[in-house]
Design a protein around this motif. Sequence first.
Motif, PDB file in Angstrom:
ATOM      1  N   TYR A  39       4.670  -0.941  -0.424  1.00 33.67           N
ATOM      2  CA  TYR A  39       3.174  -0.738  -0.321  1.00 33.67           C
ATOM      3  C   TYR A  39       2.558  -1.598   0.190  1.00 33.67           C
ATOM      4  O   TYR A  39       2.719  -2.521   0.493  1.00 33.67           O
ATOM      5  N   GLN A  40       1.386  -1.871   0.865  1.00 33.89           N
ATOM      6  CA  GLN A  40       0.411  -1.915   1.589  1.00 33.89           C
ATOM      7  C   GLN A  40      -1.158  -1.723   0.959  1.00 33.89           C
ATOM      8  O   GLN A  40      -1.736  -0.288   1.680  1.00 33.89           O
ATOM      9  N   GLY A  41      -1.808  -2.521   0.522  1.00 31.32           N
ATOM     10  CA  GLY A  41      -3.199  -1.734  -0.171  1.00 31.32           C
ATOM     11  C   GLY A  41      -3.274  -1.210  -0.608  1.00 31.32           C
ATOM     12  O   GLY A  41      -4.026  -0.133  -0.952  1.00 31.32           O
TER      13      GLY A  41
END
Length: 167
Positions: A39-41
Amino acid sequence: MKGHLAEVTYPKGHLLIRADHIEPNLYFIKKGIARAFAYQGGEEVTFWFGREGDPVISMKSYIENQKGYESIELLEESVLYELKAVTLQKLFVEDLHLANWGRRFAEQELIKTEERLISRQFRSASERYQQLLRENPDLVQRVQLGHIASFLGITRGSLSRIRAEIR
């Protein structure tokens, strides 16, 4: 090593490996396809696909016995060979040929990781997609386009435009 493998079957959508957990097992895909993501952002970013013959492993869990950063999801009903990491490490100590196989495996994975990094840094999105088509044509048939776009580091709209230009 064969006597230490367990054949397991999981449904499409199963999370084989979960982020923020220490994974005690590694797997080899007999049938099926998987993706690794983080997960990123708040968004899932796909950075790896594996299919028949590929190993599935959380390197951070295996090497450092620490929580991994990735989740690995099965994209099809899959049949895998499961092996306990501690068993593999014990086998490496006992069998020089197996230890050398492990070293070669690690070297090949390092090369693949380096190639993905270089591709991401120096090739356009269109070039990355065309490379994916050349090297892994079955992925486009087996994987949702959203996952492919994420893997390429582009939006679904950009991927649609690239696909239209190639046709």
